[in-house]
Design a protein around this motif. Structure first.
Motif, short mmCIF file in Angstrom:
data_model
loop_
_atom_site.label_atom_id
_atom_site.label_comp_id
_atom_site.label_asym_id
_atom_site.label_seq_id
_atom_site.Cartn_x
_atom_site.Cartn_y
_atom_site.Cartn_z
N GLY A 25 0.80 -1.07 0.00
CA GLY A 25 -0.10 0.00 0.12
C GLY A 25 0.99 1.20 -0.04
O GLY A 25 1.57 1.37 0.85
N LEU A 26 0.73 1.85 -0.92
CA LEU A 26 1.68 3.08 -1.06
C LEU A 26 1.01 4.29 -0.55
O LEU A 26 -0.13 4.72 -0.97
CB LEU A 26 2.04 3.39 -2.71
CG LEU A 26 2.96 2.32 -3.23
CD1 LEU A 26 3.08 2.94 -4.66
CD2 LEU A 26 4.28 2.28 -2.63
N ALA A 27 1.68 4.83 0.49
CA ALA A 27 1.20 5.93 1.32
C ALA A 27 1.65 7.26 0.34
O ALA A 27 2.67 7.00 -0.36
CB ALA A 27 1.87 6.25 2.58
N LEU A 172 10.89 -8.97 -3.20
CA LEU A 172 9.61 -8.21 -3.34
C LEU A 172 9.27 -7.67 -1.85
O LEU A 172 9.04 -6.57 -1.65
CB LEU A 172 8.42 -8.97 -3.66
CG LEU A 172 6.80 -8.31 -4.12
CD1 LEU A 172 7.18 -7.59 -5.28
CD2 LEU A 172 6.07 -9.26 -4.32
N ALA A 173 9.70 -8.47 -0.88
CA ALA A 173 9.48 -7.98 0.56
C ALA A 173 10.42 -6.87 0.99
O ALA A 173 9.76 -5.60 1.68
CB ALA A 173 9.87 -9.22 1.69
N ARG A 174 11.71 -6.87 0.43
CA ARG A 174 12.80 -5.80 0.74
C ARG A 174 12.05 -4.63 -0.26
O ARG A 174 12.12 -3.58 0.63
CB ARG A 174 14.17 -6.03 0.21
CG ARG A 174 14.80 -6.98 1.00
CD ARG A 174 16.30 -7.03 0.74
NE ARG A 174 16.33 -7.23 -0.77
CZ ARG A 174 16.48 -8.50 -1.39
NH1 ARG A 174 16.32 -9.53 -0.47
NH2 ARG A 174 16.81 -8.57 -2.59
N GLN A 180 7.72 1.51 1.57
CA GLN A 180 6.85 2.06 2.85
C GLN A 180 7.92 3.09 3.66
O GLN A 180 7.46 4.18 3.93
CB GLN A 180 6.43 0.78 3.82
CG GLN A 180 5.30 0.21 3.23
CD GLN A 180 5.22 -1.18 3.86
OE1 GLN A 180 6.08 -1.60 4.75
NE2 GLN A 180 3.83 -1.63 3.62
N LYS A 181 9.09 2.74 3.76
CA LYS A 181 10.13 3.61 4.40
C LYS A 181 10.04 5.05 3.77
O LYS A 181 10.17 6.04 4.27
CB LYS A 181 11.43 3.17 4.69
CG LYS A 181 11.54 2.07 5.81
CD LYS A 181 12.93 1.30 5.90
CE LYS A 181 12.85 0.17 6.70
NZ LYS A 181 14.00 -0.57 6.42
N ASN A 185 8.95 8.37 5.80
CA ASN A 185 9.71 9.06 6.26
C ASN A 185 10.34 10.10 5.19
O ASN A 185 11.13 10.88 5.89
CB ASN A 185 11.11 8.14 6.53
CG ASN A 185 10.75 6.92 7.37
OD1 ASN A 185 9.79 7.14 8.33
ND2 ASN A 185 11.47 5.69 7.40
N GLY A 186 9.75 10.31 4.07
CA GLY A 186 10.39 11.28 3.09
C GLY A 186 11.49 11.19 2.63
O GLY A 186 12.80 11.27 2.76
#
Length: 186
Positions: A25-27, A172-174, A180-181, A185-186
């Motif tokens: 999920g891309l924030a 894919l998990a990495r 997400q980071k 976190n920008g």
């Protein structure tokens, strides 16, 4: 009617894909649009993620083709979801036909912008109703268990079919974690 069956299968396959492949999920980045270096990083990560997910989807599809029993299990699971959606009052055939009609109208070259926006909104509403009905069906205990079993069996078959599956899943998990980071976190 054949197109409708294909649309229906595609919509239900999306729910199976959700179960059998990890997703992200891309924030939205919290930085303003001027944060170009971070945006470039996010775009590169997202592209890498999509490429790895596409490769895993290809492995999954070739695995289904090579394992007719597994394909039957997938089809039975899709039928179970559809049945539960109908039990919940969602008429997939009618709704998908309506969505197909809206999509056809949107393809018209002489459509006014206001009408186009209205049709897009209707399409999104219908799609959301379908997703909600799928979500409700997937929340039922027996459907959830069948989905988990399909996921386990599919992943095991994918690993047996293509030795790169484990490495691709790890990558894919990495990438998901990195994305997400980068987006939080920008």
């Amino acid at each position: 009617m054949q197109k409708l069956k294909l649309l229906k299968a595609a919509a239900l396959a999306a729910s199976v894909t959700t179960l059998t492949l990890p997703s992200v999920g891309l924030a939205q980045p919290s930085e303003p649009p001027t944060a170009a270096p971070n945006q470039a990083k996010v775009q590169a990560l997202a592209q890498d993620y999509q490429e790895v997910a596409k490769k895993l989807a290809e492995i999954r599809e070739t695995t289904y083709k090579a394992n007719p029993e597994l394909a039957e299990q997938r089809d039975a699971f899709q039928a179970m979801i559809e049945e539960r959606m109908e039990d919940g009052g969602y008429d997939a055939d009618a709704k998908l036909e309506k969505m197909q009609d809206i999509a056809s109208q949107l393809k018209s070259e002489d459509i006014e912008e206001a009408k186009k926006q209205e049709l897009v909104k209707k399409f999104q509403q219908e799609r959301q109703k379908m997703l909600n009905a799928q979500r409700e069906a997937l929340a039922e205990t027996d459907v959830k268990k069948a989905g988990e079993k399909l996921q386990e069996d599919t992943l095991a078959a994918m690993k047996a079919h293509d030795e790169s599956t484990d490495k691709l899943l790890e990558r894919l998990a990495r990438l998901r974690s990195d994305l997400q980071k980068a987006t939080t976190n920008g």
